[in-house]
Motif scaffolding. Structure first.
Motif, PDB file in Angstrom:
ATOM      1  N   MET A 209       1.079  -1.421  -0.032  1.00  0.00           N
ATOM      2  CA  MET A 209      -0.220   0.321   0.076  1.00  0.00           C
ATOM      3  C   MET A 209       1.216   0.973   0.010  1.00  0.00           C
ATOM      4  SD  MET A 209      -2.788  -0.530   3.133  1.00  0.00           S
ATOM      5  CE  MET A 209      -3.676  -2.851   2.712  1.00  0.00           C
ATOM      6  N   ALA A 210       0.555   2.317  -0.323  1.00  0.00           N
ATOM      7  CA  ALA A 210       1.135   3.455  -0.157  1.00  0.00           C
ATOM      8  C   ALA A 210      -0.040   5.090   0.084  1.00  0.00           C
ATOM      9  CB  ALA A 210       1.174   4.078  -1.633  1.00  0.00           C
ATOM     10  N   LEU A 211       0.136   5.690   1.169  1.00  0.00           N
ATOM     11  CA  LEU A 211      -0.179   6.507   1.896  1.00  0.00           C
ATOM     12  C   LEU A 211       0.534   8.228   1.284  1.00  0.00           C
ATOM     13  CD1 LEU A 211      -2.178   7.010   4.034  1.00  0.00           C
ATOM     14  CD2 LEU A 211      -0.649   6.900   5.971  1.00  0.00           C
ATOM     15  N   VAL A 212      -1.022   8.816   0.534  1.00  0.00           N
ATOM     16  CA  VAL A 212      -1.058  10.557   0.255  1.00  0.00           C
ATOM     17  C   VAL A 212      -1.259  10.701   2.102  1.00  0.00           C
ATOM     18  CG1 VAL A 212      -0.823  12.004  -1.199  1.00  0.00           C
ATOM     19  CG2 VAL A 212      -0.913   9.646  -2.144  1.00  0.00           C
ATOM     20  N   PHE A 213      -0.150  11.865   2.470  1.00  0.00           N
ATOM     21  CA  PHE A 213      -0.658  11.588   3.813  1.00  0.00           C
ATOM     22  C   PHE A 213      -1.724  13.455   3.485  1.00  0.00           C
ATOM     23  CE2 PHE A 213       2.668   9.475   4.935  1.00  0.00           C
ATOM     24  CZ  PHE A 213       2.089   8.911   6.399  1.00  0.00           C
ATOM     25  N   GLN A 214      -2.104  14.060   4.194  1.00  0.00           N
ATOM     26  CA  GLN A 214      -2.928  15.390   4.327  1.00  0.00           C
ATOM     27  C   GLN A 214      -1.798  16.357   4.081  1.00  0.00           C
ATOM     28  OE1 GLN A 214      -5.531  16.305   8.071  1.00  0.00           O
ATOM     29  NE2 GLN A 214      -5.990  18.358   6.799  1.00  0.00           N
TER      30      GLN A 214
ATOM     31  N   ILE B 119       5.851   3.389  -6.596  1.00  0.00           N
ATOM     32  CA  ILE B 119       6.435   1.791  -5.693  1.00  0.00           C
ATOM     33  C   ILE B 119       5.347   1.603  -6.439  1.00  0.00           C
ATOM     34  CG2 ILE B 119       7.294   3.294  -4.086  1.00  0.00           C
ATOM     35  CD1 ILE B 119       5.140   2.897  -2.057  1.00  0.00           C
ATOM     36  N   GLN B 120       4.046   1.566  -6.910  1.00  0.00           N
ATOM     37  CA  GLN B 120       3.249   0.706  -7.935  1.00  0.00           C
ATOM     38  C   GLN B 120       1.927   0.192  -6.968  1.00  0.00           C
ATOM     39  OE1 GLN B 120       5.947  -1.221 -10.920  1.00  0.00           O
ATOM     40  NE2 GLN B 120       4.492   0.105 -12.486  1.00  0.00           N
ATOM     41  N   PRO B 121       1.537   1.049  -6.020  1.00  0.00           N
ATOM     42  CA  PRO B 121       0.849   0.390  -4.857  1.00  0.00           C
ATOM     43  C   PRO B 121       0.100  -0.828  -5.717  1.00  0.00           C
ATOM     44  CG  PRO B 121       0.275   2.409  -4.737  1.00  0.00           C
ATOM     45  CD  PRO B 121       1.173   2.125  -5.694  1.00  0.00           C
ATOM     46  N   ASP B 122      -0.728  -1.734  -4.389  1.00  0.00           N
ATOM     47  CA  ASP B 122      -1.562  -2.500  -4.878  1.00  0.00           C
ATOM     48  C   ASP B 122      -3.303  -2.049  -4.218  1.00  0.00           C
ATOM     49  OD1 ASP B 122      -0.747  -5.154  -5.702  1.00  0.00           O
ATOM     50  OD2 ASP B 122      -0.603  -5.314  -3.242  1.00  0.00           O
ATOM     51  N   ILE B 123      -2.752  -0.875  -3.491  1.00  0.00           N
ATOM     52  CA  ILE B 123      -4.152   0.273  -2.731  1.00  0.00           C
ATOM     53  C   ILE B 123      -3.739   1.405  -2.764  1.00  0.00           C
ATOM     54  CG2 ILE B 123      -5.337   0.131  -1.229  1.00  0.00           C
ATOM     55  CD1 ILE B 123      -5.769  -2.841  -0.702  1.00  0.00           C
ATOM     56  N   LEU B 124      -3.919   2.493  -2.720  1.00  0.00           N
ATOM     57  CA  LEU B 124      -3.706   3.675  -2.824  1.00  0.00           C
ATOM     58  C   LEU B 124      -4.339   4.615  -1.578  1.00  0.00           C
ATOM     59  CD1 LEU B 124      -2.135   6.117  -3.738  1.00  0.00           C
ATOM     60  CD2 LEU B 124      -4.390   6.384  -5.332  1.00  0.00           C
ATOM     61  N   LEU B 125      -4.040   4.701  -0.298  1.00  0.00           N
ATOM     62  CA  LEU B 125      -5.165   5.584   0.765  1.00  0.00           C
ATOM     63  C   LEU B 125      -4.262   7.216   0.614  1.00  0.00           C
ATOM     64  CD1 LEU B 125      -3.528   2.410   3.547  1.00  0.00           C
ATOM     65  CD2 LEU B 125      -5.864   2.708   2.017  1.00  0.00           C
ATOM     66  N   LEU B 126      -5.359   7.507   1.042  1.00  0.00           N
ATOM     67  CA  LEU B 126      -5.419   9.162   0.531  1.00  0.00           C
ATOM     68  C   LEU B 126      -6.381   9.488   2.155  1.00  0.00           C
ATOM     69  CD1 LEU B 126      -7.078   8.800  -2.723  1.00  0.00           C
ATOM     70  CD2 LEU B 126      -4.633   9.562  -2.314  1.00  0.00           C
ATOM     71  N   ASP B 127      -5.096  10.372   2.669  1.00  0.00           N
ATOM     72  CA  ASP B 127      -6.038  11.032   4.247  1.00  0.00           C
ATOM     73  C   ASP B 127      -6.124  12.524   4.189  1.00  0.00           C
ATOM     74  OD1 ASP B 127      -6.234  11.110   6.730  1.00  0.00           O
ATOM     75  OD2 ASP B 127      -4.391  10.584   7.614  1.00  0.00           O
TER      76      ASP B 127
END
Length: 359
Positions: A78-83, A151-159
């Motif tokens: 996963m990859a997380l985009v922070f606020q 990084i070609q994540p399976d899941i993109l998380l957006l905060d």
């Protein structure tokens, strides 16, 4: 067949405080899901639990059938985009985008190729040598998104990644992210407190309240068929009046009151009787002079209220009125202005009227 991302009966505690209370959620591969709710509802805790920054006291997180509940964040795909974007201020755009690839010890040639591809995808070709301080808010947001996608994540998380942008830029960027997600076919989970943002971007919306899921559905479903009084209010039906009704077959018969006519509306599968809360949106009601309203012993397919105009304003396009209906106050929009002190009739068609048993 199981969903691509599953949250199974997840309970998360902060000390003795139960923040998530047995949450269950299934996200299909390639789906864009928005977690929507007010501050403190548990949406960010749920996202951080999916990401691996919070460990549930019980329950499980699964990705593609594999239990990742106890895996660290960097092992979940996963990859997380922070606020706050969390960009390295001393690094260039190229270095920020390629940072995750460098940690994975990819060859420099491969990193450069991937960074070039991401910049082209996000319209950042001309900014590779710049540092974050020399970028606009929208450009910094794109860099943070690029770093996550590299990084070609399976899941993109957006905060809440758009909350730091001004309103005009936010409108553009929300469409860009949504179009990009669909183009790449990536699975995305997006936290926001902005109802319109969730409606525009998501395939499905998850509305949270006090650590529990209040409703899951498409934007059209949660907007037009809110499952509870709370969801109706959260989705903009903030006008509230109290009624009394009796269920007769497939019809709800609303009793006349001091400020409403008797009315009959379709039950639409709702077994409602006794004291009710009625909610509606201001733009869905029709406003007219009380004396010009068609007199009726019983309104068919609509609820009619009477009240007095207390305030008027012009936010643009329509006139907004605050109307006293007994001890309640409702807000109704109209193409024309009604003067303060005027007695008016408010007609709410049944499809815009949300009824719930009074708790």
């Amino acid at each position: 067949m199981s969903a691509f991302l599953e949250v199974v009966n997840a309970r998360v505690l902060y000390g003795q405080n139960e923040v998530l209370k047995g949450v269950n959620l299934a996200v299909e591969k390639g789906e864009f899901v928005a977690l929507l709710g007010s501050s403190g509802c548990g949406k960010t805790t749920l996202l951080r639990s999916i990401a691996g920054f919070n460990t549930p006291a019980s329950g499980a997180i699964r990705v593609n059938g594999h239990d990742v509940t106890r895996l660290p964040p960097d092992k979940r795909g996963m990859a997380l985009v922070f606020q706050s974007y969390a960009l390295w201020p001393h690094m260039t755009v190229d270095q920020n985008i390629g940072y995750g690839l460098k940690l994975r010890k990819m060859p420099k040639v491969a990193i450069d190729a991937r960074v070039t591809e991401i910049k082209r995808l996000l319209g950042l070709d001309a900014f590779g040598a710049r540092k974050p301080a020399n970028l606009s808010g929208g450009q910094r947001q794109r860099v943070a998104l690029g770093r996550a996608l590299a990084i070609q994540p399976d899941i993109l998380l957006l905060d809440e990644p758009l909350s730091n942008l001004d309103a005009r830029i936010r409108l553009t960027v929300r469409h860009e992210i949504s179009a990009l997600q669909r183009r790449l076919g990536i699975t995305a989970v997006h936290v926001t407190h902005d109802r319109e943002e969730a409606m525009v971007m998501a395939d499905r919306i998850v509305i949270l309240n006090n650590g529990e899921i209040a409703q899951v559905g498409t934007p059209e479903e949660v907007y037009n068929r809110p499952a509870s009084d709370f969801v109706a209010a959260f989705m903009g039906a903030e006008n509230l009046v109290e009624l009394s009704a009796v269920l007769h077959g497939d019809r709800i018969e609303i009793a006349a009151g001091a400020f409403n006519t008797a009315a009959v509306v379709s039950a639409r599968g709702r077994a409602l009787s006794g004291p009710l809360n009625a909610r509606f949106r201001g733009e869905s009601a029709e406003l007219s002079d009380a004396e010009s309203a068609i007199p009726s012993l019983r309104e068919e397919g609509a609820l009619r209220l009477t009240g007095t105009v207390e305030q008027t304003s012009y936010p643009g396009g329509l006139w907004r009125h605050v109307i006293a209906v007994g001890s309640a106050h409702v807000i109704v929009d109209s193409p024309r202005s009604f003067e303060i002190g005027k007695r008016v009739s408010v007609r709410i068609p049944e499809e815009a009227l949300f009824l719930y048993s009074k708790q």
